[in-house]
Design a protein around this motif. Sequence first.
Motif, short mmCIF file in Angstrom:
data_model
loop_
_atom_site.label_atom_id
_atom_site.label_comp_id
_atom_site.label_asym_id
_atom_site.label_seq_id
_atom_site.Cartn_x
_atom_site.Cartn_y
_atom_site.Cartn_z
N TYR A 86 0.83 -1.22 0.00
CA TYR A 86 0.00 0.00 0.00
C TYR A 86 0.86 1.26 0.00
O TYR A 86 0.53 2.27 -0.60
N ARG A 87 1.98 1.18 0.74
CA ARG A 87 2.85 2.37 0.89
C ARG A 87 3.37 2.92 -0.43
O ARG A 87 3.80 4.07 -0.48
N LEU A 88 3.36 2.10 -1.48
CA LEU A 88 3.82 2.60 -2.77
C LEU A 88 2.97 3.79 -3.24
O LEU A 88 3.45 4.64 -3.98
N TRP A 89 1.70 3.83 -2.87
CA TRP A 89 0.86 4.95 -3.30
C TRP A 89 -0.07 5.49 -2.22
O TRP A 89 -0.64 6.56 -2.37
N ARG A 90 -0.24 4.78 -1.13
CA ARG A 90 -1.14 5.22 -0.07
C ARG A 90 -0.35 5.93 1.03
O ARG A 90 0.82 5.60 1.22
N PRO A 91 -0.96 6.78 1.83
CA PRO A 91 -2.30 7.32 1.68
C PRO A 91 -2.43 8.12 0.38
O PRO A 91 -1.49 8.79 -0.02
#
Lengths: 455, 455
Positions: free
Chosen positions: A76-81
């Motif tokens: 998720y950290r690739l684009w989130r938040p």
Amino acid sequence: MDRNLTKVLLDESEMPRRWYNLVADLPSPPPPVLHPGTHAPVGPDDLAPLFPMSLIEQEVTAERYVDIPEDVLDVYRLWRPSPLYRAHRLEKALGTPAKIYYKYEGVSPAGSHKPNTAVPQAYYNAEAGIRRLTTETGAGQWGTALSFAAAQFGLECEVWQVRSSYDQKPYRKIMIETFGGVIHPSPSTLTAAGRAVLEKDPDSPGSLGIAISEAVEIAARNPDTNYALGSVLNHVLLHQTVIGEEALLQFAKIGVTPDVIVGCTGGGSNFGGLTFPFLREKLAGRLDVTIRAAEPAGCPSLTRGVYAYDFGDTAGLTPLMKMHTLGHDFIPDPIHAGGLRYHGMSPLISHVYELGLIEAVAIPQSECFAAGVRFARTEGIVPAPEPTHALAACIDEALRCKESGEPKVILTALCGHGHLDLAAYGAYLAGEMTDHTLPAGRLDAALAGLPTVTG
Amino acid sequence: MDRNLTKVLLDESEMPRRWYNLVADLPSPPPPVLHPGTHAPVGPDDLAPLFPMSLIEQEVTAERYVDIPEDVLDVYRLWRPSPLYRAHRLEKALGTPAKIYYKYEGVSPAGSHKPNTAVPQAYYNAEAGIRRLTTETGAGQWGTALSFAAAQFGLECEVWQVRSSYDQKPYRKIMIETFGGVIHPSPSTLTAAGRAVLEKDPDSPGSLGIAISEAVEIAARNPDTNYALGSVLNHVLLHQTVIGEEALLQFAKIGVTPDVIVGCTGGGSNFGGLTFPFLREKLAGRLDVTIRAAEPAGCPSLTRGVYAYDFGDTAGLTPLMKMHTLGHDFIPDPIHAGGLRYHGMSPLISHVYELGLIEAVAIPQSECFAAGVRFARTEGIVPAPEPTHALAACIDEALRCKESGEPKVILTALCGHGHLDLAAYGAYLAGEMTDHTLPAGRLDAALAGLPTVTG
């Protein structure tokens, strides 16, 4: 934080660590899913040939929160938040006192909200020792998301794409392959289901229903292979609630609360993902908010469909789900928002609609593309055809605010960019876009095919 | 801030408010630009028919910093500050002790760094009372950026796109139109230059040189119309320094300094934009960093071109610039990185290269696409063909670190996404990509056409 900023950003340390399950807070649970043969409620064993047990448990859980695994958070950290934007320039162009915000999911690897569930689905399958995932895809967003997600956990991914889309949208095929997925046009000769169709019609353009049958057949036949679905089901909507949880945090940061939330609905996962955490706040009496679904006039399952048990696929192989439906053999007109061309609606969203917790409107596609072009020229993002429906509903609300003078806060789900859908904009700009409104006779004919479910 | 985060974000309040002019800090100024006829240094009046005086002043200024106008900052806010990413997943896949960071410009409206200069160019032209901008575009990034920027300041935008690209990349055309621009295939019948080419060859595929001639002709002929250029010139590189200024702030936040910076070079604006603020720090003795340009083996202006006065266009209409060049009548092979297919190199970057402040390497395109696919599968972003050259150089450095055990910090310029360039990935994945290395005889022939400049 300055509430007049253009972007409200969260740090990675503020990323939600739990998904939210709306079922825990509803006044009544949604009706059970039924076995297509016996019409008895399905149990975990019925679903085990296709899904890992952890996802089956999430599908039926009554727990309010489900922890997000660390390995999923890492991806998720690739684009989130994802960012929450204030649409200052759109507001100015409309001359509205409304304050327009949009939560933008186009920053993901696939360019939409789809990886939010593709990543945990790949994770749980890898954890269960599965080697390969199969799925269907229409326009291609879901196939792209699953292909990317599978690569993160060392899984193979095989995608059956509706033949007409496969031929029309070569860029999606290439993107799926770039992420490492294998893609077949459907119907294919790789499955009995595909061969049966091709025998009757060697030039079949395919359909989502046929592609589902092919992906399910391969998964059911091979113990090391599972099937993954990109919308409709409870666990899919559960995973998407990271969107709404982030948006709640972002609004809290600037001390603003939305008066109206609008999102587009096809299968319902983007809409549910953004709105369910806000619905929790509304049900708890902490937030007074109007929540509105925007669907295509050519495929209006919420506004014109019936609430009844129906199959999830055209061929009638899936369990029976109580949902808003236009009839499982309804074939929607070829509107450009491929992600909204589904005869049914997520059972959970259908239930919430029946409870009167959300509203719905249907919008013809030329109005949606007009909104999309207006948005692109002011905000700099070319939206996917699907969220132009939300933008059209948002602009409609903002123009009512202009008349009434009300400075409402509107939150819009901008679930993806349209970089791979530009041909639709080309048709609109060339004045070659047809509006599709479902004729009553055609709807009646489709509804006549609904299965009879007793008990 | 945790130095192990995936994304290093800046708040809008931290956005740089000044562009940086490297000329102020160089040990010697770059050689003057010369009039194509007289060979005397050009003055402001020579450029006034095409550019507003504020941009001409920026082209020649010796001031260290230029304030960014508030109206430009307001548009920058739509996507700036851009994120700095740590490529944890790529590092892991490579098994390198190196720490890889990339500054991502694909979040902009056009999907690349180009709007960083398109927006101020549109602003200054609008301020000068200009009604319309003309430009050329090859693959289409620059035309998209200027079309978007013009819309923000109420200007019309007319783009001449090289005919072969116009026919091959219909999505770019549609994106330019979606932002409100008008696009013509070049050669067109709208200009004397275009008609002259079409008379000789009605099926001409066009060239960047011809498209420049058409855009310049319309601008020169109409007092309410100016011309805009997307790279090469000093004021363009000046505007792009927001990239490097942000990256410096982002590294300071996590207490890290880069040991090596790699970026791709075509005209040089993305490379200069990222590296010039770091060069300032290096020249001041505050930073010990190796800065490396990565260029295509098929169009190697830095590594194999000569440093000489040459024309900026094929037809020889522009002023003479001292730069690294392959000769103005050199036609590069059809590599997929359209943005790197330019015979020359920004005079300022050429000068910096001559001063020994930067290095350069040339890379064949199949190695670049291999790096692009590897990056997509680990980091989730499909890079444009141009920055795959930087990624190939980055991976090369990271693998050397693996051998030596050095935990170097590498910063890579990821100047855009490849959503509209997927056909190139399709060719690579299908094993149909040809590598182009410039034969010595062809280079010698092109260099024989260099103009003779005395004095």
